[in-house]
Design a protein around this motif. Sequence first.
Motif, PDB file in Angstrom:
ATOM      1  N   SER A  31      20.118 -41.515   0.862  1.00 44.21           N
ATOM      2  CA  SER A  31      21.524 -40.848   0.877  1.00 44.21           C
ATOM      3  C   SER A  31      21.728 -39.734  -0.749  1.00 44.21           C
ATOM      4  CB  SER A  31      22.820 -41.371   1.441  1.00 44.21           C
ATOM      5  OG  SER A  31      23.973 -40.423   0.279  1.00 44.21           O
ATOM      6  N   ARG A  32      21.458 -40.441  -1.541  1.00 38.96           N
ATOM      7  CA  ARG A  32      21.120 -39.465  -3.131  1.00 38.96           C
ATOM      8  C   ARG A  32      20.503 -37.668  -2.399  1.00 38.96           C
ATOM      9  NH1 ARG A  32      21.782 -41.727  -8.178  1.00 38.96           N
ATOM     10  NH2 ARG A  32      23.980 -41.523  -8.180  1.00 38.96           N
ATOM     11  N   SER A  33      18.813 -38.961  -2.357  1.00 38.26           N
ATOM     12  CA  SER A  33      18.069 -38.200  -1.841  1.00 38.26           C
ATOM     13  C   SER A  33      18.387 -36.697  -0.883  1.00 38.26           C
ATOM     14  CB  SER A  33      16.984 -38.323  -1.009  1.00 38.26           C
ATOM     15  OG  SER A  33      16.769 -38.948  -0.049  1.00 38.26           O
ATOM     16  N   LEU A  34      19.321 -36.847  -0.014  1.00 40.95           N
ATOM     17  CA  LEU A  34      19.447 -36.134   1.026  1.00 40.95           C
ATOM     18  C   LEU A  34      20.548 -35.171   1.121  1.00 40.95           C
ATOM     19  CD1 LEU A  34      19.316 -38.052   4.336  1.00 40.95           C
ATOM     20  CD2 LEU A  34      17.168 -37.006   3.524  1.00 40.95           C
ATOM     21  N   ALA A  35      20.811 -35.230   0.165  1.00 41.17           N
ATOM     22  CA  ALA A  35      22.176 -34.403  -0.257  1.00 41.17           C
ATOM     23  C   ALA A  35      21.599 -33.093  -0.260  1.00 41.17           C
ATOM     24  CB  ALA A  35      22.809 -34.881  -1.668  1.00 41.17           C
ATOM     25  N   THR A  36      21.290 -32.545  -1.237  1.00 33.94           N
ATOM     26  CA  THR A  36      20.114 -31.490  -1.326  1.00 33.94           C
ATOM     27  C   THR A  36      18.542 -31.930  -1.222  1.00 33.94           C
ATOM     28  OG1 THR A  36      20.099 -31.607  -3.612  1.00 33.94           O
ATOM     29  CG2 THR A  36      21.723 -30.939  -2.657  1.00 33.94           C
ATOM     30  N   SER A  37      18.298 -30.864  -0.124  1.00 34.90           N
ATOM     31  CA  SER A  37      16.837 -31.532   0.726  1.00 34.90           C
ATOM     32  C   SER A  37      15.868 -30.116  -0.526  1.00 34.90           C
ATOM     33  CB  SER A  37      16.147 -30.784   1.778  1.00 34.90           C
ATOM     34  OG  SER A  37      16.696 -29.616   2.075  1.00 34.90           O
ATOM     35  N   ASN A  38      15.984 -29.275  -1.455  1.00 33.44           N
ATOM     36  CA  ASN A  38      15.622 -28.633  -2.324  1.00 33.44           C
ATOM     37  C   ASN A  38      16.361 -28.900  -3.721  1.00 33.44           C
ATOM     38  OD1 ASN A  38      13.539 -27.616  -0.902  1.00 33.44           O
ATOM     39  ND2 ASN A  38      15.417 -26.669   0.737  1.00 33.44           N
ATOM     40  N   ASP A  39      15.186 -28.157  -4.560  1.00 36.38           N
ATOM     41  CA  ASP A  39      15.472 -28.604  -6.146  1.00 36.38           C
ATOM     42  C   ASP A  39      16.345 -27.469  -6.257  1.00 36.38           C
ATOM     43  OD1 ASP A  39      14.332 -30.946  -6.445  1.00 36.38           O
ATOM     44  OD2 ASP A  39      12.574 -30.444  -7.479  1.00 36.38           O
ATOM     45  N   ASP A  40      16.398 -26.409  -5.862  1.00 29.92           N
ATOM     46  CA  ASP A  40      17.473 -25.081  -6.186  1.00 29.92           C
ATOM     47  C   ASP A  40      18.370 -25.436  -5.737  1.00 29.92           C
ATOM     48  OD1 ASP A  40      16.215 -24.072  -3.715  1.00 29.92           O
ATOM     49  OD2 ASP A  40      15.582 -22.317  -4.609  1.00 29.92           O
ATOM     50  N   ILE A  41      18.823 -26.581  -4.956  1.00 33.83           N
ATOM     51  CA  ILE A  41      20.035 -26.139  -3.953  1.00 33.83           C
ATOM     52  C   ILE A  41      21.132 -27.347  -4.666  1.00 33.83           C
ATOM     53  CG2 ILE A  41      20.583 -25.889  -1.656  1.00 33.83           C
ATOM     54  CD1 ILE A  41      18.336 -24.749  -0.552  1.00 33.83           C
ATOM     55  N   PHE A  42      22.486 -26.435  -4.550  1.00 34.15           N
ATOM     56  CA  PHE A  42      23.337 -27.417  -4.992  1.00 34.15           C
ATOM     57  C   PHE A  42      24.129 -27.439  -3.864  1.00 34.15           C
ATOM     58  CE2 PHE A  42      22.021 -26.095  -9.216  1.00 34.15           C
ATOM     59  CZ  PHE A  42      22.512 -27.275 -10.329  1.00 34.15           C
ATOM     60  N   ASP A  43      24.927 -28.774  -3.706  1.00 34.62           N
ATOM     61  CA  ASP A  43      25.573 -28.742  -2.171  1.00 34.62           C
ATOM     62  C   ASP A  43      27.452 -28.127  -2.937  1.00 34.62           C
ATOM     63  OD1 ASP A  43      24.531 -30.737  -0.261  1.00 34.62           O
ATOM     64  OD2 ASP A  43      24.761 -31.640  -2.465  1.00 34.62           O
ATOM     65  N   VAL A  44      27.601 -28.241  -3.963  1.00 34.74           N
ATOM     66  CA  VAL A  44      28.541 -27.693  -4.382  1.00 34.74           C
ATOM     67  C   VAL A  44      28.528 -26.985  -5.910  1.00 34.74           C
ATOM     68  CG1 VAL A  44      31.414 -28.051  -5.076  1.00 34.74           C
ATOM     69  CG2 VAL A  44      30.310 -29.382  -3.213  1.00 34.74           C
ATOM     70  N   VAL A  45      29.208 -25.805  -5.802  1.00 40.48           N
ATOM     71  CA  VAL A  45      28.943 -24.696  -6.923  1.00 40.48           C
ATOM     72  C   VAL A  45      30.448 -24.245  -7.925  1.00 40.48           C
ATOM     73  CG1 VAL A  45      28.024 -22.776  -8.755  1.00 40.48           C
ATOM     74  CG2 VAL A  45      26.749 -24.740  -7.200  1.00 40.48           C
ATOM     75  N   ILE A  46      30.969 -25.196  -8.730  1.00 39.62           N
ATOM     76  CA  ILE A  46      32.559 -24.983  -8.813  1.00 39.62           C
ATOM     77  C   ILE A  46      32.471 -23.826 -10.053  1.00 39.62           C
ATOM     78  CG2 ILE A  46      35.120 -25.369  -9.629  1.00 39.62           C
ATOM     79  CD1 ILE A  46      33.339 -28.211  -8.677  1.00 39.62           C
ATOM     80  N   VAL A  47      32.570 -23.002  -9.642  1.00 43.55           N
ATOM     81  CA  VAL A  47      32.882 -21.545 -11.287  1.00 43.55           C
ATOM     82  C   VAL A  47      34.718 -22.164 -11.617  1.00 43.55           C
ATOM     83  CG1 VAL A  47      32.579 -18.996 -11.262  1.00 43.55           C
ATOM     84  CG2 VAL A  47      30.980 -20.090  -9.691  1.00 43.55           C
ATOM     85  N   ALA A 281      23.558 -22.451  -3.370  1.00 40.12           N
ATOM     86  CA  ALA A 281      24.767 -22.986  -2.723  1.00 40.12           C
ATOM     87  C   ALA A 281      25.527 -23.502  -1.578  1.00 40.12           C
ATOM     88  CB  ALA A 281      25.839 -23.429  -3.851  1.00 40.12           C
ATOM     89  N   ARG A 282      24.779 -24.416  -1.455  1.00 35.88           N
ATOM     90  CA  ARG A 282      26.082 -25.216   0.056  1.00 35.88           C
ATOM     91  C   ARG A 282      27.891 -24.193   0.634  1.00 35.88           C
ATOM     92  NH1 ARG A 282      21.784 -28.570  -0.036  1.00 35.88           N
ATOM     93  NH2 ARG A 282      20.456 -28.263   1.736  1.00 35.88           N
ATOM     94  N   LEU A 283      27.854 -24.815  -0.791  1.00 37.94           N
ATOM     95  CA  LEU A 283      29.116 -24.344  -0.915  1.00 37.94           C
ATOM     96  C   LEU A 283      29.316 -23.813  -2.252  1.00 37.94           C
ATOM     97  CD1 LEU A 283      32.280 -24.132  -0.017  1.00 37.94           C
ATOM     98  CD2 LEU A 283      32.752 -25.747  -0.574  1.00 37.94           C
ATOM     99  N   VAL A 284      30.554 -22.309  -2.394  1.00 35.83           N
ATOM    100  CA  VAL A 284      30.587 -21.856  -3.644  1.00 35.83           C
ATOM    101  C   VAL A 284      32.190 -22.204  -4.043  1.00 35.83           C
ATOM    102  CG1 VAL A 284      30.994 -20.098  -5.455  1.00 35.83           C
ATOM    103  CG2 VAL A 284      28.705 -20.169  -4.051  1.00 35.83           C
ATOM    104  N   VAL A 285      32.795 -23.288  -4.899  1.00 36.81           N
ATOM    105  CA  VAL A 285      33.978 -23.076  -5.270  1.00 36.81           C
ATOM    106  C   VAL A 285      35.079 -21.989  -6.647  1.00 36.81           C
ATOM    107  CG1 VAL A 285      35.827 -24.790  -5.295  1.00 36.81           C
ATOM    108  CG2 VAL A 285      33.793 -25.416  -4.403  1.00 36.81           C
ATOM    109  N   PRO A 429      32.337 -17.599   4.988  1.00 36.46           N
ATOM    110  CA  PRO A 429      30.866 -18.780   4.973  1.00 36.46           C
ATOM    111  C   PRO A 429      31.036 -18.949   3.597  1.00 36.46           C
ATOM    112  CG  PRO A 429      31.174 -17.006   6.751  1.00 36.46           C
ATOM    113  CD  PRO A 429      31.846 -16.843   5.692  1.00 36.46           C
ATOM    114  N   ARG A 430      30.473 -20.014   2.965  1.00 38.71           N
ATOM    115  CA  ARG A 430      29.854 -20.228   1.632  1.00 38.71           C
ATOM    116  C   ARG A 430      30.527 -20.746   0.647  1.00 38.71           C
ATOM    117  NH1 ARG A 430      26.349 -23.869   3.715  1.00 38.71           N
ATOM    118  NH2 ARG A 430      25.235 -23.347   5.190  1.00 38.71           N
TER     119      ARG A 430
END
Length: 540
Positions: A31-47, A281-285, A429-430
């Motif tokens: 599950s953890r490995s599938l949260a992001t399939s690429n090392d340079d991609i975050f699921d959520v980036v909170i600014v 990121a898949r989502l920027v907050v 989107p995103r």
Amino acid sequence: NYSCKKQIIMICLKGVVGLWPARQHLSRVLSRSLATSNDDIFDVVIVGSGMVGSALAALLATNPLTSTLRVAILDQKPQSLQLAPGQYPDLRVSTITPTSLSVIQRAGAWGELQPHAALFSKMQVWDSSGPGAIRWTSDDVGMPHMGCVVENQLLQSTLLAALQRHAPETTSLVWPASLAKLSLPHHQQQQKWQQGTAGTPNTGGGPSCEGSQGAKPSPSSTPTPGSGPAASSQSASQGTEGQSSSERRAGSGAGPGPGSGAAAGASLAVLELQDGRVMRARLVVAADGAASRVRELAGLRTSGWDYHQRGLVATVRTSVPHDDTAWQRFLPTGPFALLPVRGGLSNIVWSTTPAAARELEGMSPTQFAEAANKALHDPPSAAAPLPLLAQLAGGSDRYQPPPLIEQWVGTSPKSFPLQLKYAGRYVLPRLVLIGDAAHAVHPLAGQGVNLGLGDADALAKALAAARQCGADPGDAVFLQDQYERPRQAANTAMIMALDAVKRTFALQATPFAALRSLGLDALNMAGPIKNKIMQYAMGL
């Protein structure tokens, strides 16, 4: 590919007999490995790592459904993860409602914060233009307390500490970091989404797990590449340069450069930092406050106005302890609040003119106390007789004079500008806006951070629902249905109520003052109505 590998592994796991602990461990790793399939991609980036941004990150970390998401928090300055209360309470405090307190508890921060919070069980509100007053106790609403007052810095630190306790491996703290450029999915994709949202919203009562095209994308799948860069991106200098080696753990999350992995990340959000680092990121907050740089780069507009006032804050010592009571008096220039804080001290939040704020900031401790006592204790300016309604019901008997202020202590009084600002849209989107990035309100009822914590809670639940049903966490239609619509309704109602109260008490003509005083006494007598008002303010 990852989808096929997952199916094969899960089939093998189902065939294993008597190895349940190993199966659980492998499932968590998968599950953890599938949260992001690429090392340079975050699921959520909170600014923004303020109270609201930190609350969102902690809520994601403490929920089993979202604890394996790869999350990064960006901030312009290094932030403390250690709880270090000073000798005197900090100037900036927040009044936390019971509903927001439950959010803090679920985020795992209340146990560490509780010894430094000041609970209160009574509240009194009265008007300087007349004798009317209204008083509440926690017994009126069937609660052990009405809320608590906490220092903003302590709340933020305990939330960040909770985040690190629960998800140290999946969370990256990126600071100091200055956002230079934000690229969102191609403008044509945004237009397509906007056209798609013109239909009937989901009214099924449960989570809608469908994406913008009715599909149910896997959380591990990389979105289909877009046809070009974002339409809305600008360069800007912001904050301190460089990075902290001791607190920043985003090495694998910072991309190698703008040109790397362009095909894989074309439909993701891309954040380019001032020092050249790139994050996807898949989502920027956007949790970066009322002057949100993220919101500006995304091209989202706001409405509102400047109140042409400043909110002055100070920590004070009073003649007697605060008795677990919050006091608020409405003056011609705005409300004056005297709030309980730790150590038996009190905090002042005083809305006044810019000129008066500058004068108060320059006063000695005793001079300030004299001015504050005059504002808090001077008799009503209107020489009208006590309203007949209050005389008949004895409504004025419930008024209690607040304690005398002796002097300010700790840091000298400071002030900040007051404004109303709200975004017409919370979602692209995103991209999602939360907290003051979506709405900044007048502090007269201490609701600003409570609205923001409500945003964080709603978004965390939406992302958990997305994870549970395999939806893309950055899907705008899903986020609009699960987050934007309910939060805009709740926030708009509170914004309108706060602004109406502010404007009502700003009217100083004698007829208006007399009616207002009568109204306060009437509410004080009307128990059910009075209690409903307080329950709404407490988020119940």
